[in-house]
Design an enzyme around this catalytic site. Structure first.
Site, mmCIF file in Angstrom:
data_model
loop_
_atom_site.group_PDB
_atom_site.id
_atom_site.type_symbol
_atom_site.label_atom_id
_atom_site.label_comp_id
_atom_site.label_asym_id
_atom_site.label_seq_id
_atom_site.Cartn_x
_atom_site.Cartn_y
_atom_site.Cartn_z
ATOM 1 N N ASP A 1 -29.060 0.595 23.035
ATOM 2 C CA ASP A 1 -27.904 0.815 23.903
ATOM 3 C C ASP A 1 -28.056 0.145 25.263
ATOM 4 O OD1 ASP A 1 -25.328 1.972 24.215
ATOM 5 O OD2 ASP A 1 -26.174 3.555 25.467
ATOM 6 N N SER B 1 -19.266 2.814 26.258
ATOM 7 C CA SER B 1 -19.551 2.894 24.827
ATOM 8 C C SER B 1 -18.597 3.869 24.150
ATOM 9 C CB SER B 1 -20.999 3.341 24.593
ATOM 10 O OG SER B 1 -21.907 2.425 25.158
ATOM 11 N N GLN C 1 -21.908 -1.595 17.699
ATOM 12 C CA GLN C 1 -21.315 -0.744 18.728
ATOM 13 C C GLN C 1 -19.973 -1.321 19.161
ATOM 14 O OE1 GLN C 1 -22.603 -0.434 23.124
ATOM 15 N NE2 GLN C 1 -23.620 1.311 22.185
#
Length: 301
Positions: A222, A244, A294
């Site tokens: 991330d 996100s 993502q």
């Protein structure tokens, strides 16, 4: 910056409140906002604490629903969806002040040998020992203290592009003028996708717990994944906020998160205020050990 380095494992430590209920705290990321990679990794820890230790997590699918805060504990509620002979499924809700901030499903498998195997070839990039540390603000900003436990190395693209990658200045920002940045999507070589390759690892030796290494890799993923979709627009006027929205990972082969791993990332699409990024982790032997995808919100101010 001086002071004692905390243990990376401390970032993923949870207290047991009751059966299938756990509680944790998150360090600061953006002002008063919990770092999403840590929330996802703690949710994995909670799920793993309810599964037989001989089973290995092979996938997760998570949604970031609300921003988490750093001044209040997060409670992780685990649902035991299925316990089969080969596969185990868990659902985790991360709750803060009565509201769900993150939801995740995770699947575990009893390890088995299989003859069928193939994998993507690792890109040809310089090794981490030949590259400088990449994210200089980590060393300068006190709020990024936990990231001192992370080492990130990036090959800096020369002027123009290499293998379709966006030229960067080593911090993820595009080089050149705003006009050049706006033309980048059309002038990118090959298939037109922005790309970046970074080497990552936890910068201290971790215990030999496979679950910890899987959770650590989610944390690491991330740090840079969503910024891949941002690369073609980094030089444009205004501020682009990245939030996100969801995160998925698949774990293909055993690995250690305290060994160097190459994270090869690209972004096949951005539109509608959302950018999609994907990446594959390779060990130094060129084996593909994990994949990540993502989607992030891209909001210009």
């Amino acid at each position: 910056m001086t002071g004692h380095k905390p243990d990376f494992a401390d970032l993923l430590t949870l207290d047991s409140v009751d059966r299938d209920i756990f509680r944790g705290l998150c360090h600061a990321g953006a002002p008063m906002r919990a770092f999403g990679g840590q929330v996802a990794a703690q949710a994995q820890v909670a799920a793993g604490r309810t599964v037989d230790p001989d089973r290995r997590m092979h996938s997760l699918h998570g949604y970031f629903l609300r921003p988490g805060r750093t001044d209040s504990p997060i409670v992780y509620l685990v649902e035991r969806i299925r316990d089969g002979r080969s596969f185990t499924t868990r659902r985790v809700s991360a709750v803060q002040d009565g509201e769900t901030i993150f939801s995740m499903s995770a699947s575990f498998q009893l390890p088995r040998d299989a003859e069928e195997t193939h994998q993507l070839r690792a890109p040809d990039v310089p090794g981490p020992e030949n590259l400088p540390r990449w994210w200089e603000p980590i060393d300068e900003a006190p709020e990024f203290r936990p990231f001192l436990l992370i080492d990130i190395r990036s090959s800096r693209s020369p002027a123009g592009r290499t293998d379709g990658s966006r030229a960067t200045d080593g911090t993820g920002r595009a080089t050149g003028s705003p006009e050049a940045a706006s033309a980048a999507p059309e002038s990118t070589a090959g298939d037109g996708m922005p790309r970046q390759n970074v080497w990552v690892r936890v910068d201290q030796t971790l215990p030999d717990d496979p679950l910890l290494h899987v959770c650590a890799l989610t944390y690491l993923s991330d740090l840079t994944l969503s910024s891949t979709a941002y690369l073609p627009y980094a030089g444009l006027p205004g501020r682009l906020d990245i939030v996100s929205l969801d995160h998925a990972m698949w774990f293909h082969r055993p690995f250690r998160a305290d060994d160097w791993l190459l994270f090869a990332q690209d972004s096949p699409s951005a539109g509608g205020g959302r950018g999609l990024s994907r990446g594959v982790f390779f060990n130094q032997d060129g084996q593909a050990v994990a994949s990540a995808i993502q989607e992030a919100g891209l909001f210009r101010r």
